[in-house]
Scaffold this active site. Structure first.
Site, PDB file in Angstrom:
ATOM      1  CB  CYS B  14      -0.893   0.012   1.243  1.00 12.13           C
ATOM      2  SG  CYS B  14       0.057   0.016   2.770  1.00 12.13           S
ATOM      3  CB  CYS B  17       4.705  -0.363   1.271  1.00 11.82           C
ATOM      4  SG  CYS B  17       3.720  -1.582   2.134  1.00 11.82           S
ATOM      5  CB  CYS B 124      43.964  45.805 -18.581  1.00 10.30           C
ATOM      6  SG  CYS B 124      42.717  46.153 -19.831  1.00 10.30           S
ATOM      7  CB  CYS B 127      39.151  43.138 -19.204  1.00 11.16           C
ATOM      8  SG  CYS B 127      40.334  43.237 -20.553  1.00 11.16           S
ATOM      9  CG  ASP B 548      31.973  47.675  25.841  1.00 13.45           C
ATOM     10  OD1 ASP B 548      31.736  46.466  26.016  1.00 13.45           O
ATOM     11  OD2 ASP B 548      31.341  48.571  26.423  1.00 13.45           O
ATOM     12  CG  ASP B 748      30.046  41.067  22.271  1.00  9.16           C
ATOM     13  OD1 ASP B 748      30.082  40.262  23.202  1.00  9.16           O
ATOM     14  OD2 ASP B 748      29.493  40.822  21.180  1.00  9.16           O
ATOM     15  CG  ASP B 752      29.478  46.532  22.623  1.00  7.36           C
ATOM     16  OD1 ASP B 752      30.605  46.141  22.977  1.00  7.36           O
ATOM     17  OD2 ASP B 752      28.551  46.805  23.408  1.00  7.36           O
TER      18      ASP B 752
END
Lengths: 66, 893
Positions: B14, B17, B124, B127, B548, B748, B752
């Site tokens: 079924c 399965c 260059c 390009c 800080d 941090d 921060d």
């Protein structure tokens, strides 16, 4: 330990049993699932489980609680 | 490659399965899609053959579920079929129609997708500009940056309007090649690069071999005694023509292709200049040769003389020297991206995972989150994770720059690609694939190297008008010499050609990106991730730094130093009540008090009605009684108590650099606790070094002024911004900026973030493994403040290099144009076109070589080679240039 018994519709094969067990296994607290091909379901859990949780776990399954 | 495996499956009853088998197969790494039909007894598995190499795993998985399976076909799928399969299977399994699925796919597409392309065929910076323009013309492209030096393009586009394939097509249409950068492994990239380098070398050698005979012919003009002169003089013309044709149209074909690509974009580029220059010399000579041959009915010189007014050697040598320059430039450029290649090479290839009790080696791509991985001594840690068993010391220097091995125990994090030194351990994989620290660092550097610095905009502006301006000056040179001054046609054309060639601003396009590539690579080697050219430029100009306090200048791990009780309460009461409340708080000071209570084995109380009042403290009730724990303001405003009686005691503690928190009930002050966050060992040294670099140092903190000043004094900082609420740090940054200072903020990267974003330069400290999460132009992996000094030192050296490169690039142009235009002919200064080509090539090589000198950068040390070499290079090139001009004038006589 809490124990529950339900009846599902007749299952087709072992695969159906496995799938239903997989679905029910997602419910937290269920420690044991017994299910036979006739749809007789016995659950053991370490907490009280509402029927709605079982219904919700089986919502995508072909098999529902009768 | 995507393949499809067809299966014959028996035992299914079924749809359950089908679902069971499908579920089991989706667990296998590499499986993309599964379609099972119990009615037909068949299955189709679409999979990635590079991830799933053994298809027996599929058959085994089906058998494990109680069915039997047999492979009937295993075929490669075309892309269209893959998409069709995806649509059909999703539609059938989820009752979605194909059109609904397409709509769903569209909704899943990213409107701001960033993609990196490896671009080939660029000669260059012009390009690069052409490719940028082509990419921006593709529908949905929001931004495109092409880095000529790195040969990479970084594009942000709307995936609903175009695809990566469209971008690649646009580059191809412009005349270049492109691949998705992710499709190319480091090995493939290296091979591509080697191919370009050897391509230039082979063409140069080819041109050189064909040009050398013409050099021999040139001696005939100077020395009558050259052997073979009398015999060969009349054949010089025809032989030169035959030798020059392959040089002009095979070796020099690239310049015509480049010019064509730019003409399609309605512009000129540097290839245009070379193509025009060489074509002028070649076709003028062809015309003269044809006239001579037709008039005299001969292909060789009459009376043993050389056919006059032929300049085939000019075209040939010009191409030869330019190719020499391109070869040297390509070789040197390849070394500028050493840093990224080195990092990519650090990646482990396999991992030893323990799954279901079985240990096996698997490709690193198959490692999943949660896998337990075993690492033995001497092995590489494959991915990021946390140790679950065992301990060891790890060498993390290749990723963080930290030279001393780090001790790791259970619970500690490990970084992928680091080397396990001593012990064996197991760890759980928490970050795999593109999530790992190494992948984040590589991505960060790639984006940094692809980004443009503001100074690049200056170079781009010059380049944009320079080429057309050069053509204009060259035409003017010709017109003045030929029509005004009455020079011969050949004289005027040679002047025209020399101006076109010497004025080529090739080196200008390399000046900034090469220096930034080497500079950012050097930073990465030292655990300093610079996110692009803009942060580099900003870092150079920084005049003030705000640090800080907590976690940046200090360890960020406060410890309880004093517990003082008052009235009928004892110290345990004070600790019990305050720790019970602080248990619910996330503040670092709260963690210190809670930890101290744990150490003292104090049993905590249950707290109700807990409230955290930002910047002030906490409140809550225990056994029906309200308590307050925090600073003075909390006690006076919320508890409504007078703390003046304990003010002296608190002040004494604060003068020692401690933070004091007062515990009170509604009725009385119960006690207070002092907490100290120790200053980092490297803070003072870092601040001293920065002050010596002429930078003003500030400290910002939420602490009270007395505590803040005490800590600042310990470090040597006099400018203190105290009692600043977290949300007001960005305002403090702005206030300094309004004084006209260029301000950096060090803190941090996550907590921060607003202040770091407000600053002219945000420096995120000690990020460890979350580099991608950090706000700020510079991310410092190690928790060492001295790296801030290193970052600024590196930025200053890199930007100095950029300016030196700009000088080298423009110097030759500025000085060379009037000499090439033969303005100084009366002083004996002339520049032949081929020597102009050589000088121009040398300017590009000198720019790239100068950038590579940044590799000698050492933190805290003077880079003498980098300082002295440009001076030597300038003297050398000026001397050579002068010699070229003198030689040219002798040849012109």
């Amino acid at each position: 330990m809490f124990s529950y018994q339900y009846k599902l519709g007749k299952l087709n094969c072992e695969a159906c049993i496995k799938l239903v067990k997989m679905d029910l296994g997602t419910v937290k607290g269920i420690t044991n699932i017994d299910l036979d091909i006739d749809g007789a379901l016995e659950l053991k859990a370490d907490r009280e489980i509402d029927k709605s949780e079982i219904v919700s776990a089986l919502k995508d399954s072909e098999y529902k609680i009768l | 490659m995507t393949k499809q495996l067809d299966l014959k499956i028996s035992g299914m009853h079924c749809s359950s399965c089908e679902k069971l088998i499908s579920h089991a197969l989706h667990e296998i790494p590499g499986v993309k899609d599964v379609v099972i039909s119990h009615k037909d007894g068949t299955g189709q598995v679409t999979y990635d053959s590079s991830l799933l190499t053994d298809t027996d795993a599929i058959v085994d998985a089906v058998r494990k579920d109680g069915y039997s399976a047999k492979i009937t076909a295993d075929k490669a799928l075309k892309v269209a079929d893959v998409k069709k399969t995806e649509i059909e299977s999703v539609s059938s399994s989820s009752a979605m129609s194909p059109s609904m699925h397409m709509e769903k796919m569209k909704n899943d597409l990213d409107p701001n997708k960033r993609v990196h392309l490896s671009v080939g065929g660029m000669h260059c910076a012009s390009c690069a500009a052409i490719i940028e323009r082509s990419l921006k013309q593709v529908s949905g492209v929001k931004s495109a940056n092409v880095n000529f030096a790195a040969e990479k393009a970084s594009v942000v586009f709307d995936e609903t309007k175009s695809s990566e394939k469209d971008l690649i097509e646009a580059v191809k249409k412009a005349g270049y090649t492109a691949d998705l950068a992710t499709d190319l492994s480091p090995e493939m990239e290296r091979m591509q690069r080697e191919k370009v380098i050897s391509g230039y070398f082979n063409k140069f050698l080819f041109s050189l071999i064909l040009s050398v005979p013409m050099l021999y012919f040139m001696f005939f003009d100077f020395f009558k005694w050259v052997p073979g002169r009398e015999l060969l003089l009349s054949y010089v013309g025809i032989v030169s023509l035959i030798l020059t044709i392959p040089v002009q149209f095979y070796a020099g074909a690239g310049f015509y292709k480049g010019m064509w690509a730019s003409l399609k974009m309605k512009t000129f580029n540097m290839d245009s200049l070379i193509a025009i220059g060489t074509s002028t010399a070649f076709f003028y000579s062809i015309i003269n040769y044809s006239i001579y041959a037709i008039t005299n009915k001969t292909f060789i010189g009459l009376d043993g003389m050389k056919i006059p007014e032929l300049y085939f050697e000019t075209a040939a040598f010009l191409i030869t020297f330019v190719l020499l320059g391109k070869w040297l430039e390509a070789k040197a450029k390849g070394r500028t991206s050493d840093a990224i290649r080195k990092l990519m090479g650090l990646q482990a290839k396999t991992a030893r995972v323990i799954r279901s009790g079985i240990t096996k080696d698997i490709p690193i791509e198959e490692v999943a989150h949660g896998d337990i991985i075993l690492v033995r001594p001497g092995e590489k840690v494959p991915v990021d994770g946390n140790i679950t068993k065992g301990s060891s010391s790890l060498d993390e220097s290749m990723v963080t720059g930290e030279s001393i091995p780090i001790e790791k125990n259970v619970g500690d994090g490990v970084i992928g690609s680091t080397i396990n030194k001593t012990g064996t351990f197991e760890f759980e994989a928490t970050r795999v694939g593109s999530e790992t620290t190494l992948a984040q660092i590589i991505r960060l550097i790639e984006e940094a190297q692809g980004s443009k610095a503001p100074i690049q905009a200056f170079a781009d502006r010059i380049s944009a008008w320079f080429v057309p301006a050069v053509i204009g000056i060259a035409i003017l040179t010709f017109l003045v010499w030929f029509f005004v001054l009455g020079a011969t046609l050949s004289f005027s054309l040679l002047a025209f050609t020399a101006v076109i060639v010497i004025a080529c601003p090739c080196a200008l396009g390399l000046a900034t990106p090469t220096a930034i590539m080497v500079g950012t690579g050097k930073g990465a080697e030292n655990g300093i991730l610079i996110k692009g050219g803009e942060p580099l430029e900003s870092a150079e100009k920084i005049k003030a730094i705000i640090f800080d306090k907590t976690g940046t200048l200090t360890n960020g791990k406060p410890e309880v130093t004093d517990v003082i009780s008052l009235g009928n309460f004892d110290e345990d009461d004070v600790l019990r009540i305050s720790a019970s409340m602080e248990k619910l708080s996330e503040h670092s000071l709260a963690e210190a008090i809670y930890a101290h209570a744990q150490e003292e084995d104090i049993e905590l109380d249950e707290v109700l009605d807990f409230a955290a009042i930002p910047g002030l403290g906490v409140s809550g009730s225990i056994d029906g009684k309200n308590y307050f724990f925090g600073n003075r303001k909390l006690i006076s405003d919320f508890a409504d108590l007078d703390y003046s009686k304990i003010e002296k005691k608190i002040a004494k503690l604060e003068e020692k650099g401690k933070t004091v928190m007062i515990l009170a009930s509604k009725e009385e002050i119960i006690g207070f606790i002092a907490v100290a966050d120790r200053v980092k060992a490297t803070s003072k040294e870092a601040v001293d070094r920065l002050k010596n670099m002429g930078i003003e140092i500030y400290m910002v903190t939420g602490d009270n002024a007395r505590t803040a000043k005490a800590i600042a004094a310990e470090i040597g900082i006099t400018n203190v911004l105290a009692e600043v609420l977290p949300e007001d740090k960005a305002i403090e940054v702005k206030k300094l900026q309004e004084k006209g200072l260029r301000v950096a903020m060090v803190g941090d990267g996550i907590n921060d973030a607003p202040a770091l974003a407000q600053a002219d330069l945000g420096i995120a400290m000690g990020s460890g493994t979350d580099v991608a999460m950090e706000t700020g132009g510079i991310v410092i992996i190690k928790n060492d403040l001295r790296d801030v000094c290193v970052a600024i030192q590196l930025a200053r050296q890199t930007m100095s290099k950029v300016r030196q490169n700009m000088f080298f690039a423009l110097f030759y142009n500025v000085v060379g144009i009037p000499i090439a235009a033969r303005v100084f002919i009366s002083f004996g200064l002339v520049l032949k076109p081929e020597l102009a080509g050589l000088a121009m090539a040398m300017s590009s090589v000198s720019v790239v070589t100068n950038s590579l000198l940044l590799k000698y950068f050492k933190p805290g040390k003077l880079n003498i080679i980098s300082k002295v070499a440009p001076i030597i290079m300038t003297i050398l090139f000026v001397t050579l240039f002068w010699q070229f001009a003198v030689i040219s004038s002798r040849m012109a006589e």
